[in-house]
Motif scaffolding. Structure first.
Motif, short mmCIF file in Angstrom:
data_model
loop_
_atom_site.label_atom_id
_atom_site.label_comp_id
_atom_site.label_asym_id
_atom_site.label_seq_id
_atom_site.Cartn_x
_atom_site.Cartn_y
_atom_site.Cartn_z
N ASP A 196 46.91 46.90 40.38
CA ASP A 196 46.73 45.94 39.29
C ASP A 196 45.54 45.00 39.53
N ALA A 197 44.54 45.48 40.24
CA ALA A 197 43.36 44.66 40.53
C ALA A 197 42.66 44.23 39.24
N ILE A 198 42.07 43.04 39.29
CA ILE A 198 41.34 42.46 38.16
C ILE A 198 39.86 42.38 38.54
N VAL A 199 38.98 42.70 37.61
CA VAL A 199 37.55 42.55 37.85
C VAL A 199 37.00 41.49 36.89
N GLY B 107 42.45 26.90 46.65
CA GLY B 107 43.11 28.04 47.28
C GLY B 107 42.96 29.35 46.53
N ALA B 108 41.98 29.44 45.65
CA ALA B 108 41.70 30.72 44.98
C ALA B 108 41.01 31.65 45.95
N THR B 109 41.35 32.95 45.88
CA THR B 109 40.85 33.89 46.90
C THR B 109 40.24 35.15 46.28
N PRO B 110 39.25 35.04 45.42
CA PRO B 110 38.62 36.26 44.91
C PRO B 110 37.77 36.94 45.97
N LEU B 111 37.56 38.23 45.78
CA LEU B 111 36.62 39.01 46.57
C LEU B 111 35.37 39.18 45.73
N VAL B 112 34.26 38.60 46.17
CA VAL B 112 33.02 38.60 45.41
C VAL B 112 32.07 39.64 45.97
N ILE B 113 31.63 40.56 45.11
CA ILE B 113 30.60 41.53 45.47
C ILE B 113 29.30 41.04 44.84
N LEU B 114 28.38 40.54 45.64
CA LEU B 114 27.15 39.96 45.12
C LEU B 114 26.00 40.96 45.26
N VAL B 115 25.49 41.43 44.14
CA VAL B 115 24.43 42.43 44.10
C VAL B 115 23.08 41.71 44.08
N SER C 221 42.21 34.12 39.82
CA SER C 221 42.92 34.00 41.08
C SER C 221 43.99 32.90 41.02
N LEU C 222 43.70 31.82 40.31
CA LEU C 222 44.71 30.76 40.14
C LEU C 222 45.83 31.24 39.22
N ARG C 223 45.48 31.98 38.18
CA ARG C 223 46.47 32.45 37.20
C ARG C 223 47.35 33.55 37.78
N PHE C 224 46.77 34.43 38.59
CA PHE C 224 47.52 35.54 39.20
C PHE C 224 47.28 35.54 40.71
N PRO C 225 47.86 34.60 41.43
CA PRO C 225 47.58 34.49 42.87
C PRO C 225 48.02 35.70 43.68
N GLU C 226 48.95 36.49 43.13
CA GLU C 226 49.44 37.66 43.86
C GLU C 226 48.56 38.90 43.65
N ARG C 227 47.64 38.85 42.70
CA ARG C 227 46.83 40.02 42.39
C ARG C 227 45.46 39.95 43.04
#
Length: 573
Positions: free
Chosen positions: A408-411, A484-492, A453-459
């Motif tokens: 259920d990953a979000i982009v 405490g938001a924890t996104p994974l950022v791919i910076l191109v 990340s704040l809205r869906f902290p488990e995803r």
């Protein structure tokens, strides 16, 4: 645009705050509260979970009300970031996103989020602190015309000139943002008015109509689908929910019918569904453009045949074509080409009624759907995992990242050529799973990732950002760390504004002007913000870098940023 008419009020000195909600005894004075506190209370009672703010002295009374509220106060680093976050909140749930900024410069910075919400039909409310009523039309500090600035780009502009109407105005703003075609509403709050004491009273929620199919609509659509041999559904817009998504998918799969996704709204019909035929918009694969002309019936749900879908109002413009438009907007603002039938309904109401239609099996429709599905499957097949020589490649990054994403990953992403990898390969399997901006607004990727990340902290939230757009609102990583938001950022990082460079090469070959960038070490910058930064320069380093990024993300201690140094070239497709 309209303004809520209110008679100007005088500006008496503010009364003391009675910080009590206790019921009054018989004969005792009524319980009062400041208008600013009333605004917060009504937002809370309407279910607003968080407010995205950049503080200002013009609305201190509202900030004070937030102090003891259940509403989470997300303190942002720029009003543009706050507005983007609120707009993203509106896309992710059934309630409008809420942003709060101060007058003049703060309002100017937030305008970009209002434009995004307008073009994407996103429910959002922007509260703006204003100068005192008595200071108007005197060129007071940070004075501006809230109607002049926002009336052309918001559904409604309201100014709270009568303190007693504060609860009513908040309820009206939340209703207007959601009613009909969703969009942004702007509420001006004069600082002296919101300090005035008013009687505390309840303010009920105003229900929003969903519309639905009439018996005539159902019969017309049933007949059109039965006669069609090459039908195509187009999903889009931001007025969906998870239930409508899976119910539509189940109905399409049951009848072996295909659906494509409007630009930057993938995930309504899941990526893996046998009915999903791919994205349709800028950067689309050519076969999905061709099928617009080839199909004999188009059914648009939640969106319309606008300029992006129709390649600049060039495709599907013959008025003899059969197009069913499902939209809650009676004006069909933004459509082009033929309109065979307009069904006035939100997606969830339409899908509820669509389930009454049961079609007889038809092998020609099934073969058509299978053909489109095979085209999408070939288009979305991941590239080679083996690294090549030279600079890092986003093809290699995606080949190693996608198979290891959560189901259920979000982009999230903003605007630029870096978005093409998300459109093509990111597996949008669960609604919502793609968060972007249809108005091509740069700087959206990081703020929207913070919100998700704040809205869906488990995803798992993955943001794909370009180097140009990152530096427009990348400072909101400080907000991510603080909340405490924890996104994974791919910076191109290709050291240029790549989309504009591509247009330059097309129109002015060999004359590159105004598009080249010299960038900082973004991985080091991420560490300075308190996150985990990883820099990868060569393709050979990509597999281990992706491993390290995912391992760091699983720790969930802070956000993770993977800084990918790529070549300057046209990207993805």
């Amino acid at each position: 645009m309209t303004q809520l008419a209110s008679a100007p009020a005088s500006s008496p000195a503010p009364a003391p705050h009675p910080h009590t909600d206790a019921p009054t005894a018989l004969g005792a004075p009524p319980v009062t509260e400041s208008a600013g506190h009333a605004i917060v209370r009504v937002l809370e009672e309407h279910g607003i979970p968080r407010a995205y703010v950049v503080p200002g002295e013009s609305y201190l009374e509202v900030l004070d009300g937030l102090h003891d509220s259940t509403i989470e106060t997300v303190v942002c680093r720029h009003e543009g970031g706050a507005a983007y976050m609120a707009e993203a909140e509106g896309k992710l749930g059934h309630l409008p996103g809420v942003a709060m900024v101060t007058r003049g410069p703060g309002a100017a910075n937030a305008l970009v989020g209002v434009h995004t919400a307008w073009q994407d039909s996103t429910a959002m409310v922007l509260f703006i602190g204003l100068i005192p009523v008595a200071h108007r039309h005197k060129e007071a500090f940070q004075e501006f015309d809230v109607n002049g600035w926002f009336a052309a780009g918001a559904k409604q502009v309201m100014v709270l000139d009568v303190a007693e109407r504060a609860p009513e105005v908040v309820a009206e703003a939340l209703f207007t943002a959601r009613a009909g075609r969703p969009g942004p509403v702007v509420v001006g709050l004069p600082e002296d008015v919101i300090r005035q004491q008013i009687a505390k009273r309840p303010q009920p929620v105003l229900p929003v109509a969903d519309g639905g199919m009439t018996a005539g609509d159902i019969e017309a659509l049933r007949r059109a689908l039965s006669e069609s041999r090459k039908p195509l559904f187009v999903t889009g817009g931001n007025d969906w929910d998870e239930t409508a998504s899976w119910r539509l998918t189940a109905w399409l799969e049951q009848h072996r019918l295909p659906a494509v996704a409007e630009w930057r709204t993938e995930g309504i019909v899941p990526f893996d569904s046998p009915s999903y035929a791919g994205p349709i918009g800028y950067g689309r694969p050519k076969p999905t453009l061709d099928v617009l002309e080839e199909c004999d019936l188009l059914v648009f749900i939640g969106t319309l045949p606008g300029d992006v879908i129709t390649d600049g109002f060039l495709v599907r413009q013959d008025w003899s074509r059969r197009n069913f438009l499902v939209s809650i907007d009676p004006t069909l603002r933004g459509r082009s080409g033929a309109v065979s039938h307009h069904i006035l309904a939100r997606p969830r109401a339409f899908v509820r009624d669509l389930e009454q239609i049961d079609l007889a099996p038809d092998e020609r429709r099934a073969e058509w759907t299978e053909r489109l599905r095979q085209q999408q499957t070939a288009f979305s097949a991941l590239p080679e995992r083996t690294p090549g020589d030279g600079r890092a490649s986003m093809d290699t990054v995606m080949a190693h990242l996608v198979p290891r994403l959560q189901h259920d990953a979000i982009v999230t992403f903003g605007a630029g050529e870096h978005t093409n990898w998300a459109h093509r390969w990111f597996p949008t399997r669960t609604f919502p799973s793609m968060l972007s901006c249809g108005n091509g607004s740069m700087g959206y990727s990081i703020p929207s990732a913070v919100t998700a990340s704040l809205r869906f902290p488990e995803r798992q939230v993955v943001s794909i950002a370009g180097d140009g757009e990152f530096l427009m609102n990348g400072q909101e990583l400080a907000t991510a760390k603080q909340l405490g938001a924890t996104p994974l950022v791919i910076l191109v990082d290709n050291q240029e504004y790549g989309t504009i460079r591509t247009h330059q090469e097309r129109h002015h070959p060999g004359r590159i002007s105004g598009t080249q960038l010299e960038n900082p070490d973004f991985a080091m910058l991420a560490r300075a913000y308190g996150g985990h930064g990883i820099r990868v320069e060569t393709d050979a380093e990509v597999p281990s870098a992706v491993d390290a990024a995912l391992a760091a993300w699983r720790e969930r201690e802070a956000f993770v940023l993977l800084h990918v140094i790529t070549e300057q070239r046209s990207q993805a497709y």
